[in-house]
Design an enzyme around this catalytic site. Sequence first.
Site, PDB file in Angstrom:
ATOM      1  N   TYR A  55     -12.840 -44.744  22.193  1.00 15.79           N
ATOM      2  CA  TYR A  55     -14.515 -45.360  21.986  1.00 15.79           C
ATOM      3  C   TYR A  55     -15.038 -45.806  22.927  1.00 15.79           C
ATOM      4  O   TYR A  55     -15.248 -46.475  22.360  1.00 15.79           O
ATOM      5  CB  TYR A  55     -14.007 -45.296  20.101  1.00 15.79           C
ATOM      6  CG  TYR A  55     -12.829 -44.226  19.408  1.00 15.79           C
ATOM      7  CD1 TYR A  55     -13.423 -42.559  19.751  1.00 15.79           C
ATOM      8  CD2 TYR A  55     -11.838 -44.764  19.359  1.00 15.79           C
ATOM      9  CE1 TYR A  55     -12.918 -42.089  18.934  1.00 15.79           C
ATOM     10  CE2 TYR A  55     -11.075 -43.830  18.680  1.00 15.79           C
ATOM     11  CZ  TYR A  55     -11.437 -42.052  18.260  1.00 15.79           C
ATOM     12  OH  TYR A  55     -10.423 -41.816  18.235  1.00 15.79           O
ATOM     13  N   TYR A 187     -10.283 -38.567   8.890  1.00 10.56           N
ATOM     14  CA  TYR A 187      -9.908 -38.200  10.148  1.00 10.56           C
ATOM     15  C   TYR A 187      -8.719 -37.486  10.266  1.00 10.56           C
ATOM     16  O   TYR A 187      -7.369 -37.342   9.682  1.00 10.56           O
ATOM     17  CB  TYR A 187     -10.247 -39.697  10.082  1.00 10.56           C
ATOM     18  CG  TYR A 187      -9.456 -39.669  12.009  1.00 10.56           C
ATOM     19  CD1 TYR A 187     -10.754 -39.221  12.701  1.00 10.56           C
ATOM     20  CD2 TYR A 187      -8.407 -39.234  12.302  1.00 10.56           C
ATOM     21  CE1 TYR A 187     -10.305 -39.431  13.979  1.00 10.56           C
ATOM     22  CE2 TYR A 187      -7.802 -39.204  14.431  1.00 10.56           C
ATOM     23  CZ  TYR A 187      -9.156 -39.582  14.586  1.00 10.56           C
ATOM     24  OH  TYR A 187      -8.584 -39.366  16.268  1.00 10.56           O
ATOM     25  N   ASP A 288      -2.437 -32.965   6.233  1.00 10.14           N
ATOM     26  CA  ASP A 288      -2.417 -33.518   7.169  1.00 10.14           C
ATOM     27  C   ASP A 288      -1.823 -35.473   7.292  1.00 10.14           C
ATOM     28  O   ASP A 288      -1.976 -36.399   6.424  1.00 10.14           O
ATOM     29  CB  ASP A 288      -3.785 -33.919   8.302  1.00 10.14           C
ATOM     30  CG  ASP A 288      -3.672 -35.378   9.193  1.00 10.14           C
ATOM     31  OD1 ASP A 288      -2.912 -35.605   9.910  1.00 10.14           O
ATOM     32  OD2 ASP A 288      -4.607 -35.669  10.267  1.00 10.14           O
ATOM     33  N   LYS A 317       1.788 -39.337  15.022  1.00  9.17           N
ATOM     34  CA  LYS A 317       2.392 -40.341  14.997  1.00  9.17           C
ATOM     35  C   LYS A 317       3.400 -41.672  15.239  1.00  9.17           C
ATOM     36  O   LYS A 317       4.112 -41.579  16.168  1.00  9.17           O
ATOM     37  CB  LYS A 317       0.885 -41.210  14.543  1.00  9.17           C
ATOM     38  CG  LYS A 317      -0.543 -41.011  14.749  1.00  9.17           C
ATOM     39  CD  LYS A 317      -1.336 -41.782  14.161  1.00  9.17           C
ATOM     40  CE  LYS A 317      -2.527 -42.334  14.597  1.00  9.17           C
ATOM     41  NZ  LYS A 317      -3.585 -41.665  13.959  1.00  9.17           N
TER      42      LYS A 317
HETATM   43  C1  LIG Z   1      -4.347 -40.376  14.604  1.00  9.85           C
HETATM   44  C2  LIG Z   1      -4.280 -39.312  13.827  1.00  9.85           C
HETATM   45  C3  LIG Z   1      -4.869 -37.533  14.581  1.00  9.85           C
HETATM   46  C4  LIG Z   1      -5.111 -37.331  15.682  1.00  9.85           C
HETATM   47  O1  LIG Z   1      -3.674 -37.556  16.297  1.00  9.85           O
HETATM   48  P1  LIG Z   1      -3.812 -38.031  17.977  1.00  9.85           P
HETATM   49  O2  LIG Z   1      -2.104 -38.128  18.022  1.00  9.85           O
HETATM   50  O3  LIG Z   1      -4.393 -39.554  17.994  1.00  9.85           O
HETATM   51  O4  LIG Z   1      -4.642 -36.670  18.470  1.00  9.85           O
HETATM   52  C5  LIG Z   1      -4.875 -36.792  13.796  1.00  9.85           C
HETATM   53  N1  LIG Z   1      -4.540 -36.701  11.458  1.00  9.85           N
HETATM   54  C6  LIG Z   1      -4.734 -38.078  11.150  1.00  9.85           C
HETATM   55  C7  LIG Z   1      -4.314 -38.418   9.813  1.00  9.85           C
HETATM   56  C8  LIG Z   1      -4.975 -39.253  12.472  1.00  9.85           C
HETATM   57  O5  LIG Z   1      -3.881 -40.677  12.220  1.00  9.85           O
END
Ligand SMILES: *Cc1c(COP(=O)(O)O)cnc(C)c1O
Length: 467
Positions: A55, A187, A288, A317
Site C-alpha cells: 500500500y 477484509y 475466513d 498467516k
Molecule cells: C491477511 C488476510 C487475508 C489475505 O492473506 P494474504 O496472505 O495476505 O493474501 C485474508 N483474510 C484475512 C482475514 C486476512 O487477515
Amino acid sequence: MARTYNRGAGDLFPPRMGFRPVARQHSGVLRALSDTPLSPEELSQLDKNHLWHPYSGMPAAAEPLTVTDAQGVRLRTRSERYGQRELIDGMSSWWAAIHGYRHPDLDEAVRRQLDHVGHVMFGGLTHEPAVRLAASLVEITPDPLRHVFPADSGSVAIEVAVKMCLQYWRGRGRTGKRRLLTWRGGYHGDTWHPMSVCDPEGGMHHLWRGALPEQLFAAAPPAGFDAEVERDYLEHFEELLRRHHEELAAVVVEPIVQGAGGMRFHSPEYPRALRELADRYEVLLVFDEIATGFGRTGELFAADHSGVAPDVMCVGKALTGGYLSMAATLCTTRVAEGIARGSVPVLAHGPTFMGNPLAAAVACASLRALLEKDWRTEIGAIESGLRNGLSPVRELPGVRDVRVLGAIGVVQLDHEVDTTAASRAAVEHGVWLRPFRDLIYTMPPYVIGPEDLATVTEAVRAAAAAG
Ligand SMILES: *Cc1c(COP(=O)(O)O)cnc(C)c1O
C-alpha cells in the site's frame, strides 16, 4: 552496447577494480547478487528506486527500517533516522510470527526438509510434509471439515473457497447461485474476488467500480465480544438472504474478529446465527480464519467461540509460524462431493507452488510447537497483560475505544492516526507497531514475556498520545 539495466543495479554499482563480471553488461546485477554486503546507503537507495512496499507509492513516502536479524520477539533494525535499534515486534509480522523469530524447532524443520527436497510440483506427486499437515489441520479444525487445499497465500485461499462454493452449486445444477453475501467491515485479501468482499470503503471499491464483481453487503455486525445479540441485526441479515438466496453461493465472513477491515470484535452469537441462516436458505458458509486461526483470539479457531463449523474455512498467516507463505482452504465432504458431481468434476485450481514441502514442514513444526504447550494459558496471560497495560489509554484525549481479545489489543482513536508520529513514538519506546486508519493495535508473538509485553503496551500508549 550496454544493455539497459540503467537506473538499476548497474548505475549504482559500476564495475570495480578487482571485480571481473562474466557478462560485462550485467555487472551491476552481479554486484547486487554477490556476497558483498550492500552499504546502508546503497540498500536504501535501491529500495527507494525499485521496490514497492505494501500500500505504498513509488517512491514510498517514508523510509522503511531495514531488518538485519531477528530473534525471539526482537527485530534488529537499521535506518538513517534511528541508526541501529532492537525493536520488540508488536505485530507478529502481521499475525504470522506466533512463535517469534528463529525458533529452534521451526529453523530445524526447514533445514531438515532441505536435506530431502525444497520444492516439487504437486500435480501427480505428493510428499510427507503436505500429508502430515493436511491430517493435522483436519484434526484440529471444526469437525466436519475433512479436505484440505493448500494455497500459496491467504488471498488465494479465499479465491479457492469461492471456486469451491460456485462449483458446488454448479454440481447441484444451481448455476444461478454465483454471488456472495458478507457484512461490512471485513477484509479478505487483495486479489480480485477477495477484494470484492472487503469492506467497500476500506477496500476502496470506488476505485474499481464497474470492474469488481458486485457482491451483497449487510451492515457490519454490532460491535462487542460480550455485547448482547441484536435481534434487529439478525433480521436485517435474514432479509438479505430471503430476497437473494437464489443468486447466492455463499456467505463469507471473518468470525469474531474483523482484522484489517477495522479490528472490530463481535459476539459469538452472530457466527452461530449465520450457520442457522445459511442452512435455512441453502447458502454455503465460509469462515475466513486467516487472521484469527491458531489461538490468536483465545480459542484455537475463532469459530470455536461459537461452537459452529463452516462449510469452507480458510487459514493462513500463522499457519507456518510466519516462516513461509502458505495458506489452506478446508471443506466438508458434502462440499467435495458436490464439486465431484459437476460436469467438470475436479476442483479447478492448481498453483505452481502448491503444497510447498518447506512451507508444509515448517507449518507442521509450528503446529507442534503450539499444541505441545499450554497455549491457552499463555494467551490468557497476554490477554490480561494487554488489558492491564491498555486500560489507562482509555483516559487519553482523542481515544474512542480500547478493546482486547486473546492476544489482540486495539486502541481506536476518534480521528485518523498520524501514522508517522505514532510509529515514531513506538520506535522511541523500542517497539515495532504499524497503525492504520484510526487504529493503533498490537498482536504480539505468543512467546512474549511480561516485561516485553509491558513495553509494548507502553509504546501503544505513547503512539496513541502522539498519533
Ligand atoms: C491477511 C488476510 C487475508 C489475505 O492473506 P494474504 O496472505 O495476505 O493474501 C485474508 N483474510 C484475512 C482475514 C486476512 O487477515
